[in-house]
Design a protein around this motif. Structure first.
Motif, PDB file in Angstrom:
ATOM      1  N   LEU A  30      48.654  71.161  38.705  1.00  0.00           N
ATOM      2  CA  LEU A  30      48.932  70.168  37.670  1.00  0.00           C
ATOM      3  C   LEU A  30      50.408  70.143  37.306  1.00  0.00           C
ATOM      4  O   LEU A  30      50.992  69.071  37.076  1.00  0.00           O
ATOM      5  CB  LEU A  30      48.085  70.476  36.433  1.00  0.00           C
ATOM      6  N   GLY A  31      51.027  71.332  37.260  1.00  0.00           N
ATOM      7  CA  GLY A  31      52.455  71.364  36.952  1.00  0.00           C
ATOM      8  C   GLY A  31      53.307  70.670  37.994  1.00  0.00           C
ATOM      9  O   GLY A  31      54.350  70.075  37.662  1.00  0.00           O
ATOM     10  N   LEU A  32      52.894  70.692  39.259  1.00  0.00           N
ATOM     11  CA  LEU A  32      53.659  70.014  40.307  1.00  0.00           C
ATOM     12  C   LEU A  32      53.570  68.501  40.184  1.00  0.00           C
ATOM     13  O   LEU A  32      54.502  67.792  40.591  1.00  0.00           O
ATOM     14  CB  LEU A  32      53.142  70.450  41.683  1.00  0.00           C
ATOM     15  N   PHE A  33      52.478  67.997  39.607  1.00  0.00           N
ATOM     16  CA  PHE A  33      52.333  66.546  39.446  1.00  0.00           C
ATOM     17  C   PHE A  33      52.966  66.040  38.156  1.00  0.00           C
ATOM     18  O   PHE A  33      53.273  64.854  38.059  1.00  0.00           O
ATOM     19  CB  PHE A  33      50.844  66.165  39.470  1.00  0.00           C
ATOM     20  N   LEU A  34      53.150  66.905  37.173  1.00  0.00           N
ATOM     21  CA  LEU A  34      53.699  66.468  35.895  1.00  0.00           C
ATOM     22  C   LEU A  34      55.224  66.457  35.878  1.00  0.00           C
ATOM     23  O   LEU A  34      55.817  65.824  34.985  1.00  0.00           O
ATOM     24  CB  LEU A  34      53.185  67.373  34.767  1.00  0.00           C
ATOM     25  N   HIS A  35      55.882  67.126  36.794  1.00  0.00           N
ATOM     26  CA  HIS A  35      57.338  67.157  36.846  1.00  0.00           C
ATOM     27  C   HIS A  35      57.845  66.219  37.944  1.00  0.00           C
ATOM     28  O   HIS A  35      57.079  65.721  38.771  1.00  0.00           O
ATOM     29  CB  HIS A  35      57.841  68.595  37.083  1.00  0.00           C
ATOM     30  N   ARG A  36      59.148  66.012  37.943  1.00  0.00           N
ATOM     31  CA  ARG A  36      59.771  65.078  38.894  1.00  0.00           C
ATOM     32  C   ARG A  36      59.891  65.744  40.263  1.00  0.00           C
ATOM     33  O   ARG A  36      60.981  66.122  40.716  1.00  0.00           O
ATOM     34  CB  ARG A  36      61.151  64.648  38.401  1.00  0.00           C
ATOM     35  N   HIS A  92      63.281  71.599  29.613  1.00  0.00           N
ATOM     36  CA  HIS A  92      62.444  70.619  30.293  1.00  0.00           C
ATOM     37  C   HIS A  92      61.860  71.148  31.613  1.00  0.00           C
ATOM     38  O   HIS A  92      60.871  70.610  32.104  1.00  0.00           O
ATOM     39  CB  HIS A  92      63.245  69.340  30.579  1.00  0.00           C
ATOM     40  N   ASN A  93      62.474  72.170  32.193  1.00  0.00           N
ATOM     41  CA  ASN A  93      62.051  72.645  33.511  1.00  0.00           C
ATOM     42  C   ASN A  93      61.599  74.094  33.521  1.00  0.00           C
ATOM     43  O   ASN A  93      61.435  74.671  34.600  1.00  0.00           O
ATOM     44  CB  ASN A  93      63.202  72.484  34.511  1.00  0.00           C
ATOM     45  N   ILE A  94      61.365  74.678  32.341  1.00  0.00           N
ATOM     46  CA  ILE A  94      60.993  76.082  32.299  1.00  0.00           C
ATOM     47  C   ILE A  94      59.630  76.301  32.957  1.00  0.00           C
ATOM     48  O   ILE A  94      59.427  77.276  33.699  1.00  0.00           O
ATOM     49  CB  ILE A  94      60.996  76.598  30.835  1.00  0.00           C
ATOM     50  N   MET A 127      58.986  78.585  36.259  1.00  0.00           N
ATOM     51  CA  MET A 127      58.037  79.695  36.271  1.00  0.00           C
ATOM     52  C   MET A 127      56.976  79.497  37.358  1.00  0.00           C
ATOM     53  O   MET A 127      56.568  80.446  38.024  1.00  0.00           O
ATOM     54  CB  MET A 127      57.373  79.826  34.899  1.00  0.00           C
ATOM     55  N   SER A 128      56.551  78.247  37.544  1.00  0.00           N
ATOM     56  CA  SER A 128      55.587  77.962  38.606  1.00  0.00           C
ATOM     57  C   SER A 128      56.171  78.290  39.975  1.00  0.00           C
ATOM     58  O   SER A 128      55.476  78.863  40.835  1.00  0.00           O
ATOM     59  CB  SER A 128      55.160  76.496  38.551  1.00  0.00           C
ATOM     60  N   VAL A 173      56.315  81.866  44.697  1.00  0.00           N
ATOM     61  CA  VAL A 173      57.050  82.734  45.626  1.00  0.00           C
ATOM     62  C   VAL A 173      56.413  84.119  45.693  1.00  0.00           C
ATOM     63  O   VAL A 173      56.223  84.693  46.787  1.00  0.00           O
ATOM     64  CB  VAL A 173      58.529  82.819  45.199  1.00  0.00           C
ATOM     65  N   ILE A 174      56.049  84.671  44.532  1.00  0.00           N
ATOM     66  CA  ILE A 174      55.437  86.004  44.506  1.00  0.00           C
ATOM     67  C   ILE A 174      54.095  85.990  45.238  1.00  0.00           C
ATOM     68  O   ILE A 174      53.809  86.857  46.087  1.00  0.00           O
ATOM     69  CB  ILE A 174      55.268  86.485  43.062  1.00  0.00           C
ATOM     70  N   PHE A 175      53.255  85.012  44.936  1.00  0.00           N
ATOM     71  CA  PHE A 175      51.952  84.924  45.592  1.00  0.00           C
ATOM     72  C   PHE A 175      52.093  84.685  47.089  1.00  0.00           C
ATOM     73  O   PHE A 175      51.303  85.204  47.891  1.00  0.00           O
ATOM     74  CB  PHE A 175      51.122  83.809  44.958  1.00  0.00           C
TER      75      PHE A 175
END
Length: 351
Positions: free
Chosen positions: A111-117, A263-265, A269-270, A275-277
Motif C-alpha cells: 500500500l505504501g508503494l501505491f500511495l507515494h510518487r 513527506h517521505n519518511i 522506512m519501507s 532491503v533487510i528482508f
C-alpha cells in the motif's frame, strides 16, 4: 560361683533373675523383616513370635508395583494412549501472531508503494494497469504460499495405529516401503518408529520426516512434504521484494530539507525494510539451494557430529547422488523416499 553354675546349666543370668529363656544362641537364624523406610542391606531384625505382621496399605501398594515392561523403554505405547494432534504452532497464539504480522507487513508495504510518487502510482494514473496488476498478483501469490507452507503437514511421522487406520490405495502408493530387515528406532518422546533422517520437534511435538528446521516465521517445521513448496515461497517472496525495492527507490528523490523527510519518511522506512528482508530471503534461499544440491538438510549440516547414521557412515554424505539427481528427487519426486535403501545400498534399482 552360683552364677557360673546357672550359666553352665543353660539358665544364665536371665534364669537367675527369674526371666524366661530366649531362643538366642540355639542355632535359629534371624529372618529379615521389611520396615517402612526400607532396611539397610545386611541388617536384619528378629521376627516377632506371633508371626508376620500384616502389611499396611502403603506397603502393600509398594509391593504391588507392576514389573517393568520386557520390551524396554523403546516399546510402543498402548493403543489407547493419547498422542499430540497437529503442530503446536498451527493454530496457537504464536502462529496467529506470525501470520497476522506477515499479512500486515505485506499489505502495508504494498500500500505504501501505491500511495507515494513511485512508478506504480504513475502507471495507475496514466491508465497502464498491467504492471500494477502483476505486482499485486505476485504479492497475493506469495501470501497464499506463505499460508500454505505454514499450515500444511511438513511430513509428520504417523504411529502404527494411525497408519493401519488410514491405510488406503492412495496412501500405499505414496508411503515408502522400508525393507523388513532394517530395524527402525523408536522416538523417546512420541514413541513412533522413526525413519531415517527424521527428528522429533519439541515445538510441533511430532517427529518430522527429513527434518530440516523449525521456522519461527511460518511457525511450522520444514520437512520432506513442505520443503519444496518452502523454496517456491522463498523464490516468489524474493521476486516481490526485489520488485518492491526497485519501485520504492523510484519514488525517492533525496533533498536536504525537513519537509521532504516528513513527506517521505514512510517510503524511506519501507525501502529500508525491503532491503533487510531481501538480504535475509536471498541468503536463506542460496543456503537452501546449496544444501538441496548436496542432498542434506540444515539439521544434518549443523549437527553432523551428533547424528549417529552420519558419524558411522564411511561416506561424508551417504545420501548425495549428484547435483542433477538430487535436484530431481527434491523438486520432481511425487512420493516420499525410503532413505534407508539409499543409505544401506540394499539394491541397485533406482529408489
Amino acid at each position: 560361683m552360683e552364677a557360673r553354675r546357672c550359666e553352665g546349666k543353660g539358665g544364665g543370668p536371665r534364669a537367675a533373675a527369674g526371666l524366661p529363656p530366649t531362643n538366642a544362641g540355639r542355632g535359629r537364624k534371624e529372618t529379615p523383616v521389611l520396615t517402612q523406610g526400607g532396611a539397610e542391606p545386611g541388617v536384619s531384625a528378629p521376627r516377632l513370635a506371633a508371626g508376620p505382621q500384616p502389611l499396611r496399605g502403603g506397603r502393600r501398594a509398594a509391593l504391588r508395583k507392576p514389573a517393568p515392561s520386557p520390551a524396554g523403554p523403546g516399546a510402543a505405547p498402548p493403543p489407547g494412549a493419547a498422542r499430540p494432534s497437529g503442530p503446536a504452532g498451527a493454530m496457537g497464539a504464536g502462529g496467529l501472531w506470525a501470520r497476522a504480522a506477515h499479512t500486515a507487513l505485506s499489505g502495508g508495504l504494498a500500500l505504501g508503494l501505491f500511495l507515494h510518487r513511485t512508478d506504480l502510482q504513475k502507471q495507475v494514473e496514466c491508465g497502464e494497469l498491467l504492471q500494477p496488476l502483476i505486482f499485486i498478483l505476485l504479492g497475493l501469490c506469495s501470501v497464499l504460499l506463505y499460508f500454505k507452507v505454514s499450515l500444511m503437514d511438513p511430513g509428520f511421522v504417523k504411529s502404527e495405529e494411525e497408519v493401519e487406520a488410514d491405510k488406503s490405495e492412495e496412501q500405499s502408493m505414496v508411503a515408502p516401503q522400508v525393507p523388513s530387515n532394517i530395524k527402525m528406532r523408536r522416538c523417546g518422546y512420541c514413541m513412533v518408529k522413526q525413519p531415517m533422517r527424521a527428528k522429533h520437534c519439541q515445538l510441533c511435538q511430532h517427529c518430522v520426516r527429513r527434518y530440516d528446521h523449525h521456522c519461527p516465521w511460518i511457525e511450522n517445521c520444514v520437512g520432506e512434504k513442505n520443503h519444496p513448496l518452502f523454496i517456491v515461497y522463498l523464490s516468489a517472496q524474493l521476486v516481490v521484494l526485489l520488485w518492491g525495492g526497485h519501485v520504492a527507490w523510484s519514488g525517492l528523490y533525496f533533498e536536504q530539507s525537513w519537509e521532504w523527510l516528513q513527506h517521505n519518511i514512510l517510503l524511506l522506512m519501507s525501502f529500508l525494510m525491503i532491503v533487510i528482508f531481501t538480504i535475509v530471503v536471498l541468503l536463506l534461499l542460496i543456503s537452501h539451494l546449496y544444501l538441496i544440491s548436496c542432498n542434506t538438510t540444515t539439521w544434518e549440516f549443523m549437527s553432523h557430529h551428533r547424528i549417529s547414521y552420519l558419524r558411522h557412515s564411511e561416506l561424508e554424505n551417504p545420501f548425495d547422488q549428484g547435483v542433477i539427481l538430487n535436484l530431481w528427487r527434491f523438486f520432481c519426486s511425487c512420493h516420499l523416499t525410503a532413505w534407508e535403501k539409499i543409505y544401506f545400498h540394499r539394491n541397485n534399482e533406482p529408489v
